[in-house]
Design a protein around this motif. Structure first.
Motif, short mmCIF file in Angstrom:
data_model
loop_
_atom_site.label_atom_id
_atom_site.label_comp_id
_atom_site.label_asym_id
_atom_site.label_seq_id
_atom_site.Cartn_x
_atom_site.Cartn_y
_atom_site.Cartn_z
N LEU A 37 33.88 27.98 44.01
CA LEU A 37 32.64 27.40 44.63
C LEU A 37 32.43 28.07 46.20
O LEU A 37 31.38 28.09 46.52
CB LEU A 37 33.04 25.78 44.76
N PHE A 38 33.66 27.89 47.04
CA PHE A 38 33.42 28.41 48.38
C PHE A 38 32.77 29.54 48.51
O PHE A 38 31.80 29.98 49.26
CB PHE A 38 34.83 28.48 49.19
N SER A 39 33.02 30.60 47.63
CA SER A 39 32.47 32.16 47.68
C SER A 39 30.78 32.09 47.24
O SER A 39 30.11 32.85 47.95
CB SER A 39 33.15 32.91 46.70
N ARG A 40 30.72 30.96 46.42
CA ARG A 40 29.24 30.79 45.95
C ARG A 40 28.60 30.35 47.16
O ARG A 40 27.12 30.65 47.44
CB ARG A 40 28.98 30.01 44.86
N LEU A 41 28.97 29.25 47.95
CA LEU A 41 28.22 28.67 48.81
C LEU A 41 28.25 29.79 50.10
O LEU A 41 27.17 29.67 50.88
CB LEU A 41 29.14 27.51 49.53
N ASP A 42 29.33 30.76 50.36
CA ASP A 42 29.23 31.44 51.67
C ASP A 42 28.52 32.71 51.27
O ASP A 42 29.08 33.84 51.10
CB ASP A 42 30.80 31.73 51.79
N THR A 43 27.15 32.43 51.32
CA THR A 43 26.39 33.70 50.92
C THR A 43 26.22 34.71 51.71
O THR A 43 25.99 36.09 51.41
CB THR A 43 24.77 33.04 50.59
N ASP A 44 26.55 34.60 53.17
CA ASP A 44 26.89 35.58 53.96
C ASP A 44 28.11 36.47 54.01
O ASP A 44 28.26 37.36 55.11
CB ASP A 44 26.07 35.45 55.43
N GLY A 45 28.91 35.73 53.28
CA GLY A 45 30.36 36.48 53.20
C GLY A 45 31.16 36.35 54.57
O GLY A 45 32.21 37.14 54.71
N ASP A 46 30.96 35.68 55.58
CA ASP A 46 31.60 35.22 56.70
C ASP A 46 32.83 34.75 56.68
O ASP A 46 33.56 34.38 57.65
CB ASP A 46 30.49 34.99 57.74
N GLY A 47 33.10 34.01 55.71
CA GLY A 47 34.40 33.23 55.19
C GLY A 47 34.07 31.68 55.94
O GLY A 47 34.98 31.02 56.06
N LEU A 48 32.80 31.47 56.17
CA LEU A 48 32.39 29.94 56.76
C LEU A 48 31.29 29.48 56.02
O LEU A 48 30.30 30.47 55.48
CB LEU A 48 32.19 30.18 58.26
N VAL A 49 31.05 28.37 55.85
CA VAL A 49 29.84 27.83 55.32
C VAL A 49 29.00 27.16 56.26
O VAL A 49 29.46 25.89 57.00
CB VAL A 49 30.33 26.71 54.04
N SER A 50 27.91 27.57 56.28
CA SER A 50 26.94 26.74 57.52
C SER A 50 26.09 25.80 56.80
O SER A 50 26.22 25.46 55.43
CB SER A 50 25.96 27.64 58.05
N GLN A 51 25.84 24.88 57.67
CA GLN A 51 24.67 23.79 57.08
C GLN A 51 23.75 24.56 56.18
O GLN A 51 23.08 24.06 55.25
CB GLN A 51 24.23 22.85 58.36
N GLU A 52 22.94 25.54 56.93
CA GLU A 52 22.07 26.23 56.01
C GLU A 52 22.43 26.79 54.65
O GLU A 52 21.77 26.47 53.74
CB GLU A 52 21.27 27.15 57.02
N GLU A 53 23.74 27.33 54.73
CA GLU A 53 24.01 27.62 53.14
C GLU A 53 24.32 26.46 52.27
O GLU A 53 23.78 26.64 51.22
CB GLU A 53 25.36 28.30 53.46
N LEU A 54 24.57 25.18 52.95
CA LEU A 54 24.67 24.07 51.92
C LEU A 54 23.43 23.73 51.64
O LEU A 54 23.06 23.43 50.17
CB LEU A 54 25.44 23.00 52.67
#
Length: 143
Positions: free
Chosen positions: A115-132
């Motif tokens: 799930l995290f890898s799907r959310l982390d669309t830019d692949g930086d290891g972090l999920v931003s509010q925009e990605e959510l």
């Protein structure tokens, strides 16, 4: 709409639309081959439309050409039970018919990582509010 765009739309719909009830365990190629009734490597409008007819027939358990609430509820419950059995089997890694806490946690961690890898669309290891927000928009668009 070009033939390629039509095919891409059909494929996306099949992969994303839960009402089609395609088993998760089948790989994409096997699903496509099953849908490609004439084996030409392409999905025609007729082949795509026949999926809806086949699904209706599957839900219409008494074959009377009508769907009752009982039939649709029974179908949904049956599908949910089948998915639960498959999930259980995946989590029961030692096949003993019981899910140990360690198996549960391992499966949970795998699912969270996916799930995290799907959310982390830019692949930086972090999920931003925009990605959510984007993930929410994609989910709403599917429904």
């Amino acid at each position: 709409m070009t033939r390629m765009n039509s095919l891409l739309l059909a494929a996306a719909t099949l992969l994303l639309h839960p009402a089609l009830g395609v088993a998760e365990s089948e790989d994409r190629q096997a699903r496509f081959e099953r849908m490609d009734q004439n084996g030409d490597g392409l999905l025609s409008q007729d082949e795509f439309a026949s999926l809806g007819t086949a699904k209706f027939d599957e839900i219409d358990s008494n074959g009377d050409g009508e769907l009752t609430q009982d039939e649709t509820v029974f179908y949904a419950q049956t599908q949910a039970a089948e998915r639960a059995k498959k999930r259980f089997a995946k989590a029961d890694t030692d096949g003993d018919g019981v899910i140990q806490q360690s198996e549960f946690e391992q499966r949970r961690d795998q699912r969270y990582a996916m799930l995290f890898s799907r959310l982390d669309t830019d692949g930086d290891g972090l999920v931003s509010q925009e990605e959510l927000n984007e993930a929410r928009r994609r989910r709403l668009d599917r429904n």
